[in-house]
Design a protein around this motif. Structure first.
Motif, PDB file in Angstrom:
ATOM      1  N   MET A  86       0.836  -1.177   0.000  1.00 41.90           N
ATOM      2  CA  MET A  86       0.000   0.000   0.000  1.00 41.90           C
ATOM      3  C   MET A  86       0.886   1.247   0.000  1.00 41.90           C
ATOM      4  O   MET A  86       1.698   1.434   0.891  1.00 41.90           O
ATOM      5  N   PRO A  87       0.751   2.095  -1.017  1.00 42.53           N
ATOM      6  CA  PRO A  87       1.671   3.208  -1.172  1.00 42.53           C
ATOM      7  C   PRO A  87       1.597   4.183  -0.017  1.00 42.53           C
ATOM      8  O   PRO A  87       0.535   4.540   0.460  1.00 42.53           O
ATOM      9  N   GLU A  88       2.761   4.684   0.378  1.00 44.87           N
ATOM     10  CA  GLU A  88       2.824   5.693   1.424  1.00 44.87           C
ATOM     11  C   GLU A  88       3.933   6.669   1.101  1.00 44.87           C
ATOM     12  O   GLU A  88       4.866   6.375   0.359  1.00 44.87           O
ATOM     13  N   THR A  89       3.850   7.857   1.710  1.00 46.04           N
ATOM     14  CA  THR A  89       4.891   8.851   1.537  1.00 46.04           C
ATOM     15  C   THR A  89       5.301   9.384   2.892  1.00 46.04           C
ATOM     16  O   THR A  89       4.604   9.227   3.876  1.00 46.04           O
ATOM     17  N   SER A  90       6.455  10.061   2.934  1.00 43.32           N
ATOM     18  CA  SER A  90       6.895  10.659   4.185  1.00 43.32           C
ATOM     19  C   SER A  90       6.234  12.018   4.367  1.00 43.32           C
ATOM     20  O   SER A  90       5.741  12.624   3.422  1.00 43.32           O
ATOM     21  N   SER A 138       8.736  12.401  15.025  1.00 40.88           N
ATOM     22  CA  SER A 138       7.525  12.069  14.282  1.00 40.88           C
ATOM     23  C   SER A 138       7.845  11.514  12.906  1.00 40.88           C
ATOM     24  O   SER A 138       7.310  10.475  12.495  1.00 40.88           O
ATOM     25  N   ILE A 139       8.741  12.193  12.172  1.00 45.35           N
ATOM     26  CA  ILE A 139       9.033  11.746  10.811  1.00 45.35           C
ATOM     27  C   ILE A 139       9.799  10.435  10.822  1.00 45.35           C
ATOM     28  O   ILE A 139       9.587   9.550   9.980  1.00 45.35           O
ATOM     29  N   ALA A 140      10.698  10.246  11.810  1.00 42.88           N
ATOM     30  CA  ALA A 140      11.433   8.982  11.904  1.00 42.88           C
ATOM     31  C   ALA A 140      10.480   7.830  12.200  1.00 42.88           C
ATOM     32  O   ALA A 140      10.576   6.752  11.596  1.00 42.88           O
ATOM     33  N   CYS A 141       9.552   8.058  13.115  1.00 39.51           N
ATOM     34  CA  CYS A 141       8.591   7.001  13.461  1.00 39.51           C
ATOM     35  C   CYS A 141       7.661   6.692  12.302  1.00 39.51           C
ATOM     36  O   CYS A 141       7.303   5.537  12.071  1.00 39.51           O
ATOM     37  N   HIS A 142       7.256   7.724  11.557  1.00 44.88           N
ATOM     38  CA  HIS A 142       6.392   7.478  10.400  1.00 44.88           C
ATOM     39  C   HIS A 142       7.115   6.610   9.377  1.00 44.88           C
ATOM     40  O   HIS A 142       6.556   5.642   8.850  1.00 44.88           O
ATOM     41  N   ASN A 143       8.369   6.953   9.081  1.00 44.96           N
ATOM     42  CA  ASN A 143       9.109   6.176   8.094  1.00 44.96           C
ATOM     43  C   ASN A 143       9.374   4.755   8.578  1.00 44.96           C
ATOM     44  O   ASN A 143       9.364   3.800   7.785  1.00 44.96           O
ATOM     45  N   LEU A 144       9.613   4.592   9.869  1.00 44.39           N
ATOM     46  CA  LEU A 144       9.776   3.239  10.412  1.00 44.39           C
ATOM     47  C   LEU A 144       8.465   2.460  10.296  1.00 44.39           C
ATOM     48  O   LEU A 144       8.475   1.259  10.004  1.00 44.39           O
ATOM     49  N   ALA A 145       7.337   3.140  10.503  1.00 42.78           N
ATOM     50  CA  ALA A 145       6.038   2.484  10.349  1.00 42.78           C
ATOM     51  C   ALA A 145       5.845   2.013   8.909  1.00 42.78           C
ATOM     52  O   ALA A 145       5.381   0.894   8.659  1.00 42.78           O
ATOM     53  N   VAL A 146       6.212   2.866   7.950  1.00 39.90           N
ATOM     54  CA  VAL A 146       6.100   2.486   6.538  1.00 39.90           C
ATOM     55  C   VAL A 146       6.955   1.253   6.254  1.00 39.90           C
ATOM     56  O   VAL A 146       6.507   0.293   5.614  1.00 39.90           O
ATOM     57  N   ALA A 147       8.199   1.271   6.747  1.00 36.17           N
ATOM     58  CA  ALA A 147       9.113   0.158   6.484  1.00 36.17           C
ATOM     59  C   ALA A 147       8.613  -1.142   7.106  1.00 36.17           C
ATOM     60  O   ALA A 147       8.575  -2.189   6.448  1.00 36.17           O
ATOM     61  N   TYR A 148       8.208  -1.093   8.379  1.00 41.83           N
ATOM     62  CA  TYR A 148       7.749  -2.314   9.041  1.00 41.83           C
ATOM     63  C   TYR A 148       6.455  -2.832   8.413  1.00 41.83           C
ATOM     64  O   TYR A 148       6.232  -4.043   8.329  1.00 41.83           O
ATOM     65  N   GLY A 174      -1.038   6.322   6.933  1.00 45.65           N
ATOM     66  CA  GLY A 174      -0.520   5.187   7.670  1.00 45.65           C
ATOM     67  C   GLY A 174      -1.579   4.514   8.518  1.00 45.65           C
ATOM     68  O   GLY A 174      -1.686   3.280   8.557  1.00 45.65           O
ATOM     69  N   ARG A 175      -2.394   5.311   9.188  1.00 38.85           N
ATOM     70  CA  ARG A 175      -3.459   4.753  10.017  1.00 38.85           C
ATOM     71  C   ARG A 175      -4.510   4.070   9.144  1.00 38.85           C
ATOM     72  O   ARG A 175      -5.115   3.074   9.549  1.00 38.85           O
ATOM     73  N   ALA A 176      -4.734   4.615   7.939  1.00 39.52           N
ATOM     74  CA  ALA A 176      -5.673   3.981   7.008  1.00 39.52           C
ATOM     75  C   ALA A 176      -5.163   2.610   6.592  1.00 39.52           C
ATOM     76  O   ALA A 176      -5.934   1.649   6.491  1.00 39.52           O
ATOM     77  N   ASN A 177      -3.871   2.508   6.349  1.00 34.10           N
ATOM     78  CA  ASN A 177      -3.304   1.204   5.989  1.00 34.10           C
ATOM     79  C   ASN A 177      -3.455   0.208   7.129  1.00 34.10           C
ATOM     80  O   ASN A 177      -3.726  -0.971   6.899  1.00 34.10           O
ATOM     81  N   ASP A 178      -3.297   0.685   8.365  1.00 28.54           N
ATOM     82  CA  ASP A 178      -3.520  -0.203   9.509  1.00 28.54           C
ATOM     83  C   ASP A 178      -4.979  -0.649   9.562  1.00 28.54           C
ATOM     84  O   ASP A 178      -5.281  -1.810   9.861  1.00 28.54           O
ATOM     85  N   GLN A 204     -12.629   6.500   5.037  1.00 27.47           N
ATOM     86  CA  GLN A 204     -12.807   7.819   5.650  1.00 27.47           C
ATOM     87  C   GLN A 204     -11.456   8.505   5.850  1.00 27.47           C
ATOM     88  O   GLN A 204     -11.279   9.679   5.499  1.00 27.47           O
ATOM     89  N   LEU A 205     -10.492   7.783   6.391  1.00 30.44           N
ATOM     90  CA  LEU A 205      -9.169   8.342   6.648  1.00 30.44           C
ATOM     91  C   LEU A 205      -8.478   8.751   5.350  1.00 30.44           C
ATOM     92  O   LEU A 205      -7.878   9.829   5.262  1.00 30.44           O
TER      93      LEU A 205
END
Length: 286
Positions: free
Chosen positions: A1-5, A91-101, A148-152, A164-165
Motif C-alpha cells: 500500500m503506497p505511502e509517503t513521508s 515524528s518523521i522517523a517514526c512514520h518512516n519506520l512504520a512504513v518500512a515495518y 498510515g493509520r488507514a493502511n492499519d 474515511q481516513l
C-alpha cells in the motif's frame, strides 16, 4: 500500500541540500548506478548534520524497494531525535519506520510506530483513544499519518474507516498541492475498492495514481500502480490488459534497477501468460 513521508518536518526545518541529494541519488539510480547513488550519502561534499544523511539514505532506500536496509538509518535518526528532544524529527522517523515495518509485514509494530508518529507530530493526539477521535485532533500537516493509520485499518479489515481516513488525507494533500502524496492516497483508495469488489472504481483510482506518478517520473511507484492494476484486471477476467500492465511494470523496475521487484513481476507475468494460453486453447484442435 503506497505511502509517503511527511512534509511537515521539512516545512519547519528546511533541508534543501538533503532534497537535492536524494534527487541526485534517484537520477543516478535511473541511470543504472545504484552504488554511486548510495555513496552520495557518505560524501564529504554534503555539509549537513549526520541525521540528515541518515534520513536521506533511509528515504532513498525505502523509495527503491530496499526496505529492510532502510530501518537502520531511520533508527539512527530516531536516536538523534531522542537525544536532542526534537519532537518533529521523532515524528518523521517514526512514520518512516512504520512504513518500512508495514512493507515487511510487521503490522503490529508498524501500527505502534504510526501511533508514536502521531503523538510526537501533534501532541494533542497522544492519548490515542480511538482512530476516529485521533482524526479530529491531527494537525493540518498530518496527512501522511492519516495514510498510515488507514493502511492499519485496511489490514484490520475496517474498510469504512480506512476509506474515511484516506479521503480526509487526500483532501488535505490536494489543499497543500502535494502530488506524490495525492498519488499514494489514490493508489490506496484503489486497493481498498479492489478489496471490496468494486473493480471499476478500483481501476479508476489506480489510473489516477499512475498518471500522477508518471508526471513526476516516479518509476518505482509507477511499477507498483501497474502491478495493482494488473491484479484488478486479472480479477475481472481481462488477462490481456493485466499482462500489458505487468510488462510496463517490469520496464519501470528495469529502468530503476529494482531487481527484486522486477523478478516478482516477471514471475507474475509468467503465471498470467500461462493462464491466457489455457484460456485461448481450443480442445477441438487436439
Amino acid at each position: 500500500m503506497p505511502e509517503t513521508s511527511s512534509s511537515a518536518f521539512y516545512e519547519e526545518y528546511p533541508c534543501d541540500s538533503l532534497n537535492a541529494l536524494i534527487q541526485h541519488a534517484q537520477e543516478l539510480t535511473h541511470q543504472g548506478k545504484p552504488s554511486e547513488a548510495r555513496a552520495l550519502f557518505f560524501s564529504s561534499d554534503f555539509q549537513g548534520p549526520h541525521w540528515q544523511r541518515h534520513l536521506g539514505l533511509g528515504e532513498y532506500l525505502l523509495a527503491n524497494g530496499q526496505t529492510s536496509e532502510a530501518i537502520e538509518p531511520f533508527s539512527q535518526v530516531l536516536d538523534h531525535a531522542h537525544q536532542t528532544d526534537t519532537a518533529p524529527l521523532r515524528s518523521i522517523a517514526c512514520h518512516n519506520l512504520a512504513v518500512a515495518y508495514r512493507e515487511l509485514g510487521y503490522f503490529q509494530l508498524a501500527a505502534q510506530f504510526q501511533q508514536y508518529s502521531i503523538a510526537w507530530g501533534d501532541l494533542r493526539s497522544a492519548n490515542h483513544q480511538t482512530l476516529e477521535n485521533e482524526v479530529h485532533q491531527l494537525s493540518d500537516h498530518a496527512a501522511c499519518d492519516l495514510t498510515g493509520r488507514a493502511n492499519d485499518a485496511i489490514l484490520q479489515q475496517d474498510y469504512p474507516l480506512a476509506e474515511q481516513l484516506l479521503n480526509i488525507s487526500l483532501a488535505r494533500e490536494i489543499l497543500h498541492g502535494d502530488a506524490d502524496a495525492q498519488a499514494a492516497d489514490w493508489g490506496n483508495l484503489g486497493i481498498l475498492q479492489g478489496l471490496q469488489g468494486n473493480h471499476c472504481r478500483a481501476i479508476t483510482y489506480l489510473r489516477k495514481a499512475y498518471v500522477l506518478h508518471r508526471q513526476m517520473d516516479n518509476r518505482p511507484a509507477m511499477g507498483q500502480d501497474l502491478l495493482h492494476l494488473a491484479e484488478v484486471f486479472q480479477l475481472t477476467g481481462r488477462l490481456k490488459c493485466a499482462i500489458r500492465c505487468l510488462q510496463r511494470a517490469i520496464h519501470c523496475y528495469t529502468q530503476n534497477g529494482q531487481t527484486h521487484a522486477e523478478q516478482k513481476a516477471c514471475a507474475r507475468l509468467a503465471e498470467l501468460q500461462r493462464l491466457l494460453r489455457v484460456q485461448q486453447h481450443d480442445p477441438l484442435l487436439n
